[in-house]
Design an enzyme around this catalytic site. Structure first.
Site, mmCIF file in Angstrom:
data_model
loop_
_atom_site.group_PDB
_atom_site.id
_atom_site.type_symbol
_atom_site.label_atom_id
_atom_site.label_comp_id
_atom_site.label_asym_id
_atom_site.label_seq_id
_atom_site.Cartn_x
_atom_site.Cartn_y
_atom_site.Cartn_z
ATOM 1 N N GLY A 91 -22.251 29.416 25.846
ATOM 2 C CA GLY A 91 -21.119 28.547 25.649
ATOM 3 C C GLY A 91 -21.566 27.432 24.246
ATOM 4 O O GLY A 91 -20.893 27.147 23.416
ATOM 5 N N ASP A 312 -25.322 19.963 34.919
ATOM 6 C CA ASP A 312 -26.080 21.463 34.999
ATOM 7 C C ASP A 312 -26.963 21.320 36.358
ATOM 8 O O ASP A 312 -27.259 22.407 36.875
ATOM 9 C CB ASP A 312 -26.860 21.751 33.880
ATOM 10 C CG ASP A 312 -25.986 22.433 32.730
ATOM 11 O OD1 ASP A 312 -24.814 22.368 33.110
ATOM 12 O OD2 ASP A 312 -26.367 22.282 31.555
HETATM 13 C C1 S3P Z 1 -24.562 21.713 26.712
HETATM 14 C C2 S3P Z 1 -23.538 20.873 27.188
HETATM 15 C C3 S3P Z 1 -22.993 21.067 28.578
HETATM 16 C C4 S3P Z 1 -23.766 21.720 29.452
HETATM 17 C C5 S3P Z 1 -24.301 23.098 28.892
HETATM 18 C C6 S3P Z 1 -25.058 22.803 27.327
HETATM 19 C C7 S3P Z 1 -24.865 21.271 25.230
HETATM 20 O O1 S3P Z 1 -21.715 21.733 28.429
HETATM 21 O O2 S3P Z 1 -23.325 22.154 30.718
HETATM 22 O O3 S3P Z 1 -25.390 23.867 29.643
HETATM 23 O O4 S3P Z 1 -25.942 21.933 24.735
HETATM 24 O O5 S3P Z 1 -24.019 20.639 24.528
HETATM 25 P P1 S3P Z 1 -20.427 20.927 28.334
HETATM 26 O O6 S3P Z 1 -20.579 20.118 27.026
HETATM 27 O O7 S3P Z 1 -19.281 21.845 28.170
HETATM 28 O O8 S3P Z 1 -20.269 19.857 29.494
#
Ligand code: S3P
Length: 425
Positions: A91, A312
């Site tokens: 993501g 997380d």
């Molecule tokens: C992350 C932000 C978090 C986290 C992901 C890594 C990042 O997600 O859960 O594993 O590197 O910015 P969200 O920002 O969508 O909560």
């Protein structure tokens, strides 16, 4: 992969480099001028996806395993990829890269695995579109594959409905290319690695409360980045050390940025013995050694501004709460439903299979601790954090725990099972 009750975990461990910081170091290095040298870059599949995407846009990246060298091409130096950019399971790769791509003078398609193609992308499509970006999801679904036609962007003042560093970072990165300042306000402060690292690379980023403001940057400058150990990976050893009787674990050089370190507060609130030793800082990020030992735990309430600081780690914390006396309530954590799996549902189902008293709510879980758990067959749903959580939980259960899809730990921690084994008494 199978796990049985442990007689104790003892020894020292160094966890791999922080995933969030690793991603950002390659992304910012790619659009900076000069060569960025990154020490302890995470060699998990997610961070390798980021390297492969930027290579496809003409960036020369040398990865020796310990050190990564990124030969930056400057703010306007990326080239049009010939094939879709594959973000795998990541993501962070997809959302942050969208912010950069929205401003380029070429079009690109972002895709990834089955899990990421179900995750919500409207949360970045909407603000980036407001800035002038042209992004469409698959058939207007708001999901990947995303088609991004880059072009000129305008600064915006965005009130984000979610506390998400991925959303905030996508907007700030687009803001580097915009025609004026860009402001992002979140309901609660999410991890601020982008703000810290962009400042190191020479951009102007200011923070007031939960608002981050970026000024367009004509140029970024290559840096040396020392990636601290990932507290999200350390979480499994922190909780294992507290939960498994007869344990003492020393975890070396872990990032303890306050926007990430909520797990330390929660462990202490639950009566856990956690010491933070030898504080240092690396590339603007605070780090320290952690010492944890078996503790008699009690329930707590986890909510509000604390949630983004341990989002997380919540699966592991929920499992630990089963071994604490009394009730633990996790609320305001609906974001768990849109991670690599629906982590509320998957945790509740798997913990219930082990005999736990746990109730699913709309935005979290309610756990009645103190019942002994038994081994079970656990479906990781190919979510790395679920697999690691149940490997640790299996060490506290009567009988055998087997994990389906255990190999998914390669996403963030390829050596996880070996490292856990080394601590076994
Ligand atoms: C992350 C932000 C978090 C986290 C992901 C890594 C990042 O997600 O859960 O594993 O590197 O910015 P969200 O920002 O969508 O909560």
């Amino acid at each position: 992969m199978k796990f049985v009750k442990s007689k104790g975990l003892r020894g020292e461990i160094t966890v791999p480099g922080d995933k969030s910081i690793s991603h950002r170091s390659v992304m910012f290095g790619s659009i900076a001028k000069g060569t960025t040298r990154i020490r302890r870059y995470l060699q998990g599949a997610d961070c390798l996806s980021t390297i492969s995407c930027f290579r496809k846009m003409g960036v020369e990246i040398e990865n020796t395993g310990d050190t990564v060298l990124v030969h930056g091409r400057g703010m306007r130096g990326l080239t049009c990829p010939e094939t879709p950019l594959d973000c795998g399971n990541s993501g962070t790769t997809m959302r942050l890269m969208s912010g950069i791509l929205a401003a380029q003078d070429f079009s690109a398609t972002l895709t990834g695995d089955e899990s990421i193609r179900k995750r919500p992308m409207n949360r970045i499509i909407e603000p980036l579109t407001r800035m002038g970006g042209r992004i469409t999801g698959n058939g207007g679904s708001g999901c990947a594959p995303l088609s991004i036609a880059g072009g000129p962007l305008s600064g915006i003042d965005y009130i984000s409905p979610v506390a998400s560093a991925q959303v905030k970072s996508a907007i700030l990165l687009a803001g580097l290319y915009a025609d004026g300042q860009t402001r992002v306000t979140e309901p609660y402060l999410s991890r601020n690695h982008t703000e810290i690292m962009l400042t190191h690379f020479g951009a102007r980023v200011q923070t007031q409360g939960t608002t981050a403001v970026v000024t367009p940057a004509p140029e970024l400058h290559a840096q040396q980045i020392d990636v601290p150990g990932d507290i999200s990976s350390a979480a499994y050893f922190i909780c294992a050390g507290l939960m498994v009787p007869n344990s003492e674990i020393f975890i070396r050089h872990v990032g303890i940025n306050p926007t990430r370190a909520g797990i330390l507060d929660v462990c202490r609130a639950m009566g856990g013995r956690v010491s933070v030793l030898n504080k240092t800082s690396a590339s603007g990020e605070p780090a320290a050694d952690l010492l944890v030992s078996s503790s008699s735990l009690h329930g707590t309430v986890i909510e509000g501004a604390l949630i983004p600081t341990l989002i997380d780690e919540l699966p592991m914390i929920a499992a630990m709460a089963c071994f604490a006396d009394g009730t633990t309530v996790i609320r305001d954590a609906a974001e768990l439903k849109v991670k690599e799996s629906n982590r509320i549902r998957v945790m509740v189902q798997n913990l219930a299979a082990m005999g736990a008293d746990v109730q699913e709510t709309d935005d979290g879980m309610i756990i009645q601790g103190g019942r002994p758990l038994h081994g079970a067959s656990i479906d990781s749903c190919l979510d790395h954090r679920i697999a690691m959580t149940f490997a640790v939980t299996g060490l506290c259960c009567d009988g055998e725990t087997s994990i389906l899809g255990a190999d998914c730990v390669r996403i963030s921690y390829p050596e996880f099972y070996g490292d856990l084994e080394k601590l076994t008494v």
